[in-house]
Design a protein around this motif. Structure first.
Motif, short mmCIF file in Angstrom:
data_model
loop_
_atom_site.label_atom_id
_atom_site.label_comp_id
_atom_site.label_asym_id
_atom_site.label_seq_id
_atom_site.Cartn_x
_atom_site.Cartn_y
_atom_site.Cartn_z
N ARG A 1 -1.01 7.89 0.14
CA ARG A 1 0.06 6.89 0.06
C ARG A 1 1.14 7.17 1.09
N ARG B 1 0.79 -1.23 0.00
CA ARG B 1 0.00 0.00 0.00
C ARG B 1 0.82 1.28 0.00
N ALA B 2 2.15 1.16 0.13
CA ALA B 2 2.99 2.36 0.18
C ALA B 2 4.36 2.04 -0.40
#
Length: 293
Positions: free
Chosen positions: A153, A87-88
């Motif tokens: 993010r 996710r990042a």
């Protein structure tokens, strides 16, 4: 810290950064962690058996409890880390995860335990905070503020990085106690702890075997890299813990952030590589200052 302990940590840092880049590239979830654990159990079985055959008969309740605790904490660590990688950016999650543990420990001691901090310690905290700002994008954060997707993010990276850092601090204390006080072999601790992880990750795989098989065919190469190298990296650290104080070994491990920020930023083509490398360096220097304060 002795030269041999420092060299162990340095080599471990390079290996650790490498397998984290492989895990990030795989984009896997807890099923990827299960694949890696299963391969570790098979690949390292001869080594684990050789050392465990004389070690396990002398274990009591304390040794078994520490191994189970280590396995449980590592499950939380891998779950959080892999979710953060999905996710990042690695260049946000990884340095923050590696640097936040010592920072959190120092802040808790000052705020809740009444400890005083020296000027060097305060400078270390400032360096870590500044490093976190830089790896999160630095001046680019102002641009990200006008881009909801970029801002989200970055926030996810900060959240998962800090949460992973908490788990790193927890397993470092548990494992350090196990190898230094209980005198458990680092190799046996890591291998038996992996078996605990394998059991705890299994329900996620068994719930949907068809999907697990599909992911295995996509991710087995990256899982194999993690299985071969991650035990080596951590066992080297555990041996260093036996040779040097934990308060010195834990900060020295932060050298891995430099490798991850440099290599990962290049291979994964994540933005602001130079700024994030500078941030990782600031975190490493800050953590070292906290250790010396």
């Amino acid at each position: 810290m002795s030269l041999d302990a420092f060299l162990l940590v340095l080599l471990a840092g390079l290996i650790h950064a490498g397998w984290n880049i492989a895990a990030k590239h795989a984009g896997g979830d807890t099923r990827f962690a299960w694949f890696s654990s299963a391969l570790i159990a098979v690949i390292w079985a001869p080594v684990g058996w050789w050392f465990a055959r004389t070690e396990l008969p002398r274990w009591g309740a304390a040794e078994w409890a520490m191994v189970v605790a280590s396995g449980v904490i590592h499950v939380f660590y891998f779950t959080t880390l892999l979710r953060g990688y999905r996710r990042a950016d690695l260049t946000v999650v990884y340095p923050l995860a590696r640097g936040s543990g010592p920072l959190i420990t120092a802040l808790v001691a000052v705020l809740f335990l009444g400890e005083r901090i020296s000027a060097l310690g305060a400078a270390g905290i400032a360096a870590v905070v500044g490093g976190v700002f830089l790896i999160a994008g630095g001046p680019g954060l102002w641009r990200a503020a006008h881009d909801p997707a970029a801002r989200e993010r970055v926030h996810r990276g900060l959240y998962y990085g800090a949460l992973t850092g908490l788990s790193i601090a927890a397993y470092s204390v548990v494992d350090g106690y196990t190898v230094k006080v209980l005198l458990v072999s680092p190799i046996v601790l890591d291998y038996m702890g992996n078996l605990v992880r394998l059991v705890l990750f299994s329900p996620r795989v068994l719930r949907d075997r068809a999907e697990a098989w599909r992911l295995w065919r996509l991710q087995w190469r990256h899982a194999l890299l993690v299985a071969v190298f991650s035990p080596v990296a951590y066992v080297l650290v555990l041996f260093a813990m036996q040779r040097a104080p934990l308060s010195h070994v834990a900060p020295a491990r932060e050298v891995s952030m430099l490798f991850a920020a440099l290599i990962g930023g290049h291979l994964l083509r994540e933005g602001d590589r130079g700024v994030r490398l500078l941030g990782a360096l600031c975190i490493g220097l800050g953590v070292a200052a906290l250790a010396l304060a």
